[in-house]
Design an enzyme around this catalytic site. Structure first.
Site, PDB file in Angstrom:
ATOM      1  N   ASP A  48      -9.336  -1.000  -5.641  1.00 20.42           N
ATOM      2  CA  ASP A  48      -7.985  -0.541  -5.309  1.00 20.42           C
ATOM      3  C   ASP A  48      -7.398  -1.412  -4.193  1.00 20.42           C
ATOM      4  O   ASP A  48      -7.980  -1.527  -3.115  1.00 20.42           O
ATOM      5  CB  ASP A  48      -8.038   0.919  -4.846  1.00 20.42           C
ATOM      6  CG  ASP A  48      -6.658   1.469  -4.506  1.00 20.42           C
ATOM      7  OD1 ASP A  48      -6.040   2.071  -5.396  1.00 20.42           O
ATOM      8  OD2 ASP A  48      -6.207   1.286  -3.355  1.00 20.42           O
ATOM      9  N   TYR A  53      -1.132  -4.431   1.533  1.00 18.38           N
ATOM     10  CA  TYR A  53      -2.410  -4.719   2.188  1.00 18.38           C
ATOM     11  C   TYR A  53      -2.541  -6.199   2.523  1.00 18.38           C
ATOM     12  O   TYR A  53      -3.337  -6.584   3.380  1.00 18.38           O
ATOM     13  CB  TYR A  53      -3.592  -4.295   1.304  1.00 18.38           C
ATOM     14  CG  TYR A  53      -3.666  -2.829   0.970  1.00 18.38           C
ATOM     15  CD1 TYR A  53      -2.814  -1.894   1.557  1.00 18.38           C
ATOM     16  CD2 TYR A  53      -4.605  -2.373   0.046  1.00 18.38           C
ATOM     17  CE1 TYR A  53      -2.894  -0.548   1.225  1.00 18.38           C
ATOM     18  CE2 TYR A  53      -4.695  -1.024  -0.285  1.00 18.38           C
ATOM     19  CZ  TYR A  53      -3.832  -0.122   0.303  1.00 18.38           C
ATOM     20  OH  TYR A  53      -3.910   1.199  -0.032  1.00 18.38           O
ATOM     21  N   LYS A  78      -0.227  -1.713  -6.126  1.00 21.82           N
ATOM     22  CA  LYS A  78       0.891  -0.799  -5.901  1.00 21.82           C
ATOM     23  C   LYS A  78       2.184  -1.545  -5.577  1.00 21.82           C
ATOM     24  O   LYS A  78       2.160  -2.639  -5.018  1.00 21.82           O
ATOM     25  CB  LYS A  78       0.557   0.160  -4.749  1.00 21.82           C
ATOM     26  CG  LYS A  78      -0.804   0.845  -4.888  1.00 21.82           C
ATOM     27  CD  LYS A  78      -1.147   1.670  -3.679  1.00 21.82           C
ATOM     28  CE  LYS A  78      -2.596   2.117  -3.726  1.00 21.82           C
ATOM     29  NZ  LYS A  78      -3.538   1.056  -3.350  1.00 21.82           N
ATOM     30  N   HIS A 111       3.937   3.182  -4.408  1.00 20.91           N
ATOM     31  CA  HIS A 111       3.109   3.445  -3.228  1.00 20.91           C
ATOM     32  C   HIS A 111       3.581   4.658  -2.417  1.00 20.91           C
ATOM     33  O   HIS A 111       2.774   5.482  -1.984  1.00 20.91           O
ATOM     34  CB  HIS A 111       3.089   2.196  -2.338  1.00 20.91           C
ATOM     35  CG  HIS A 111       1.877   2.097  -1.478  1.00 20.91           C
ATOM     36  ND1 HIS A 111       1.347   0.906  -1.055  1.00 20.91           N
ATOM     37  CD2 HIS A 111       1.076   3.040  -0.948  1.00 20.91           C
ATOM     38  CE1 HIS A 111       0.281   1.128  -0.306  1.00 20.91           C
ATOM     39  NE2 HIS A 111       0.099   2.410  -0.226  1.00 20.91           N
TER      40      HIS A 111
END
Length: 283
Positions: A48, A53, A78, A111
């Site tokens: 994931d 990120y 996402k 998200h």
């Protein structure tokens, strides 16, 4: 070492491994690459990540380096909050496929449901983003689509225009915050719950009741919390960059927590953080 062998069938017929490996706050570069590679070698088959990120390139390199066939890995990423239009979502999907160096995503999520940039008309922005995601499914770029941090009213709005029902809602779930009303609502809609931060904010390791139970089962507090998540029917996404912990966090299929002990764990609400309200966040 234990390999994930239990899979869950989603409402679209696709199967997802029952435990995933999270990469939130895992720095891009060698740290992320080595963590994901270690996870895959340890037996994880569910990775994931997310655009925000900032580590998609490194995750993609680890997938390639692992030598594991792409079809054996369940990959999630996402859509970030700044991309909530039809055109921006389409472009983001294209760009993220390139970043991760893959031909498709197994799961792609919105998200957050109510980004500050689109707060005046969050329902329309979600609908527009969802339409782009549905088209990507038709084009073979995404297998399953879902949401993250959605509350019931966000889902209700999305379902007014969605042609494909979300397969997943990824939310903050652990013994400190079980969000029972939210969980019940999404289950009634046949939408599975993924648990991010299944180990809380770190304070979970200081809870005496959990330490005592972990000793009873000859397991770590982390293993106990992940097993608790599984027994509640959640799909936990533990994260770590420490090889020993990455491996240990998957060793959760060889024991079962009793009903009485599950109740003890359920009683730890608020002791290590709670979910944030997506309608009030300033990002």
């Amino acid at each position: 070492m234990q390999k994930v062998t239990k899979y869950i069938t989603l409402n679209d017929g696709n199967k997802i491994p029952s435990v995933g490996f999270g990469t939130w706050q895992t720095p891009d570069g060698d740290v992320a690459e080595e963590a994901v590679l270690t996870a895959l070698q340890a037996g994880y088959r569910h990775i994931d990540t997310a655009k925000i990120y900032g580590n998609e390139v490194s995750v993609g390199r680890a997938l390639k380096k692992s030598g594991i066939p792409r079809e054996e890995i369940f990959l999630t990423t996402k859509l970030w909050n700044t991309e909530h239009t039809y055109e921006k979502a389409k472009q983001s999907i294209h760009d993220q496929l390139e970043q991760l160096d893959v031909d498709y995503f197994d799961l792609y999520l919105i998200h957050w449901p109510n980004p500050v940039d689109y707060r005046e008309d969050w329902a329309k922005s979600n609908a527009d983003s969802w339409r782009a995601m549905e088209e990507a499914v038709a084009e073979g770029k995404i297998k399953s689509i879902g949401v993250s941090n959605f509350h019931p009213h966000h889902l209700d709005a999305l379902l007014k225009t969605a042609k494909i029902k979300p397969a997943i809602n990824q939310v903050y779930l652990n013994p400190s915050d079980q969000q029972p009303e939210l969980v019940d609502y999404f289950r009634k809609h046949d939408i599975h719950l993924e648990a991010y931060s299944p180990l809380g904010t770190g304070k979970i390791f200081d809870i005496e009741e959990l330490k005592e139970l972990a000793t009873k089962y000859n397991k770590s507090v982390a293993q106990l919390a992940i097993r608790w998540s599984l027994q509640h029917g959640f799909i936990p996404l533990p994260k770590s960059v420490t090889p020993e912990r990455i491996i240990a966090n998957l060793e959760v299929y060889d024991f079962e927590i009793t009903e009485a002990d599950m109740a003890v764990i359920d009683a730890q609400k608020g002791k290590s953080g709670e979910a944030r309200n997506p309608d009030e966040l300033q990002f």
